[in-house]
Design a protein around this motif. Sequence first.
Motif, mmCIF file in Angstrom:
data_model
loop_
_atom_site.group_PDB
_atom_site.id
_atom_site.type_symbol
_atom_site.label_atom_id
_atom_site.label_comp_id
_atom_site.label_asym_id
_atom_site.label_seq_id
_atom_site.Cartn_x
_atom_site.Cartn_y
_atom_site.Cartn_z
ATOM 1 N N ALA A 230 0.826 -1.204 0.000
ATOM 2 C CA ALA A 230 0.000 0.000 0.000
ATOM 3 C C ALA A 230 0.863 1.258 0.000
ATOM 4 C CB ALA A 230 -0.904 0.007 1.232
ATOM 5 N N ASP A 231 0.303 2.346 -0.477
ATOM 6 C CA ASP A 231 0.902 3.658 -0.281
ATOM 7 C C ASP A 231 0.761 4.015 1.198
ATOM 8 O OD1 ASP A 231 1.287 3.946 -3.086
ATOM 9 O OD2 ASP A 231 -0.778 4.631 -3.300
ATOM 10 N N TYR A 232 1.675 4.841 1.705
ATOM 11 C CA TYR A 232 1.522 5.235 3.103
ATOM 12 C C TYR A 232 2.046 6.648 3.328
ATOM 13 C CZ TYR A 232 6.515 4.495 4.162
ATOM 14 O OH TYR A 232 7.882 4.582 4.191
ATOM 15 N N GLN A 233 1.563 7.231 4.422
ATOM 16 C CA GLN A 233 1.985 8.565 4.839
ATOM 17 C C GLN A 233 1.988 8.593 6.358
ATOM 18 O OE1 GLN A 233 3.762 11.485 4.736
ATOM 19 N NE2 GLN A 233 2.737 11.793 2.770
ATOM 20 N N ILE A 234 3.035 9.193 6.949
ATOM 21 C CA ILE A 234 3.155 9.333 8.393
ATOM 22 C C ILE A 234 3.084 10.814 8.748
ATOM 23 C CG2 ILE A 234 4.560 8.867 10.435
ATOM 24 C CD1 ILE A 234 3.696 6.327 9.073
ATOM 25 N N TYR A 235 2.326 11.129 9.795
ATOM 26 C CA TYR A 235 2.236 12.499 10.296
ATOM 27 C C TYR A 235 2.942 12.558 11.648
ATOM 28 C CZ TYR A 235 -1.021 12.924 6.506
ATOM 29 O OH TYR A 235 -1.567 12.906 5.247
ATOM 30 N N PRO A 236 4.180 13.057 11.689
ATOM 31 C CA PRO A 236 5.010 12.961 12.897
ATOM 32 C C PRO A 236 4.414 13.635 14.127
ATOM 33 C CG PRO A 236 6.345 13.570 10.984
ATOM 34 C CD PRO A 236 4.914 13.669 10.561
ATOM 35 N N GLU A 237 3.650 14.704 13.944
ATOM 36 C CA GLU A 237 3.158 15.467 15.090
ATOM 37 C C GLU A 237 1.742 15.093 15.505
ATOM 38 O OE1 GLU A 237 5.306 17.387 16.689
ATOM 39 O OE2 GLU A 237 6.737 16.720 15.156
ATOM 40 N N MET A 238 1.161 14.088 14.887
ATOM 41 C CA MET A 238 -0.208 13.722 15.209
ATOM 42 C C MET A 238 -0.247 12.529 16.147
ATOM 43 S SD MET A 238 -2.375 14.320 11.693
ATOM 44 C CE MET A 238 -3.881 14.576 12.626
ATOM 45 N N ALA A 239 -1.381 12.404 16.875
ATOM 46 C CA ALA A 239 -1.605 11.272 17.765
ATOM 47 C C ALA A 239 -2.640 10.328 17.150
ATOM 48 C CB ALA A 239 -2.041 11.753 19.149
ATOM 49 N N HIS A 240 -3.094 9.380 17.948
ATOM 50 C CA HIS A 240 -3.890 8.267 17.428
ATOM 51 C C HIS A 240 -5.201 8.689 16.781
ATOM 52 C CE1 HIS A 240 -5.198 4.100 17.153
ATOM 53 N NE2 HIS A 240 -6.317 4.418 17.774
ATOM 54 N N ALA A 241 -5.964 9.557 17.438
ATOM 55 C CA ALA A 241 -7.299 9.934 16.938
ATOM 56 C C ALA A 241 -7.167 10.991 15.853
ATOM 57 C CB ALA A 241 -8.180 10.430 18.080
ATOM 58 N N MET A 242 -6.668 10.582 14.706
ATOM 59 C CA MET A 242 -6.287 11.514 13.655
ATOM 60 C C MET A 242 -7.450 12.364 13.169
ATOM 61 S SD MET A 242 -3.880 8.811 11.592
ATOM 62 C CE MET A 242 -3.100 9.991 10.498
ATOM 63 N N MET A 243 -8.654 11.809 13.138
ATOM 64 C CA MET A 243 -9.801 12.560 12.633
ATOM 65 C C MET A 243 -10.304 13.619 13.612
ATOM 66 S SD MET A 243 -10.863 9.980 14.511
ATOM 67 C CE MET A 243 -10.827 8.535 13.449
ATOM 68 N N LEU A 244 -9.822 13.573 14.869
ATOM 69 C CA LEU A 244 -10.241 14.529 15.885
ATOM 70 C C LEU A 244 -9.114 15.468 16.304
ATOM 71 C CD1 LEU A 244 -12.328 12.143 18.171
ATOM 72 C CD2 LEU A 244 -13.217 13.819 16.532
ATOM 73 N N GLU A 245 -7.931 15.278 15.776
ATOM 74 C CA GLU A 245 -6.791 16.121 16.102
ATOM 75 C C GLU A 245 -6.979 17.537 15.559
ATOM 76 O OE1 GLU A 245 -3.014 14.816 17.343
ATOM 77 O OE2 GLU A 245 -4.854 14.642 18.526
#
Length: 288
Positions: free
Chosen positions: A247-262
Motif C-alpha cells: 500500500a501507499d503510506y503517509q506518516i504524520y510525525p506530530e499527530m496522535a492516534h485519533a487523527m480525525m479529531l486532532e
Amino acid sequence: MMFGFFGLGSFAAVDQPELEVVHRRPAAGGERRVPPLLFIHGAYAGAWCWDEHFLPWFAEQGFDAYAVSLRGHGRSQGKESLHQSGIRDYVADVRQVVEGLESPPILVGHSMGGMVVQKYLEQYPAAAAVLMASVPPGGLSSSVMRLMTADPLLFAQISMVQGGARDLVDTENAGRAIFSDDLPADIRDAYGARMQSESQRALMDMTFMDLPRRWRMHLPPMLVLGAGRDALFSISETKRTARSYRADYQIYPEMAHAMMLETGWVLPAREIRDWVIAHSDRFGDQGL
C-alpha cells in the motif's frame, strides 16, 4: 446531513441489528465521479467521531460520505450484547451498509475499524481501502505489551475505560493514548465523555483469535496513514502494515492516534482526498 438507520426492513437479515448511519452528501452539481466513502470507527467510539470534521469536509469536497456506528456503538442496536460481538459481526455490519449503497464504497477504517476493513476484504471486494492508525495485521499483542511495560499508568487508564469505571478515569492521563497535547482540554474531555466500553470478544479477536489472513483478501488499491505520536501503534508497525498490503503510506510525525479529531485533522483528510482523486482510474467496477 442525513441521519438514519439501516435496519431489518431493507438492508439486513433477520439477525442483523439496526445500525446508525450518518450521511453527508455533496451539494447538487458538486459531486465528484468517485465511489462513496464509508468511514468505520475504532474501539470505544461511534459514527460521531467522523461527523466532527471529516464527513462535512468531504461532502464540501464533492464526496458522498457515510459513517456507520457498529452494533453496540453510538445509536446502533446491540448494546445489551456488546461483549458477545466479534470482529466478524462488525464485518457483517459493514456489509449490511455496503449492500444498501448504489455502488461499492471506498472503506476508511480507523484503529479497530482498520482491522474490520482488513477482515472485510477476506470475504468481499471494495473499490479501495484506507487504514488510519490501524490495528496492524499482527494484531494488538505488541501494542499491549509495549503499553504494559513502557507506560503502565496509561495502560491502567485504558483498562478502566474498558471496565466501565469511568468515574475513576483521569481524562488528562487517558487522553494521552489518543490525543495530542495541543488539543484543548475542554474538547478532549468532551470527546472522552462520548467514549464507551468495547466488546471484550472483539478485543480478543484483534489480539490473537481472528487476525487477518492476507492470502484470502481481495486487495484493492490501499492507503495506510500513521501518526508519529500514536501511543498504540508505532511508526514501524504502520510501515509494516503498508508493506504487507503493498500500500501507499503517509506518516504524520506530530499527530496522535485519533487523527480525525486532532487539531491537524485536515492533513490526513487532504491526503485521502488527493489519493482518491489520483487513483480513481484504478478503482474499476468491483461489484457488490
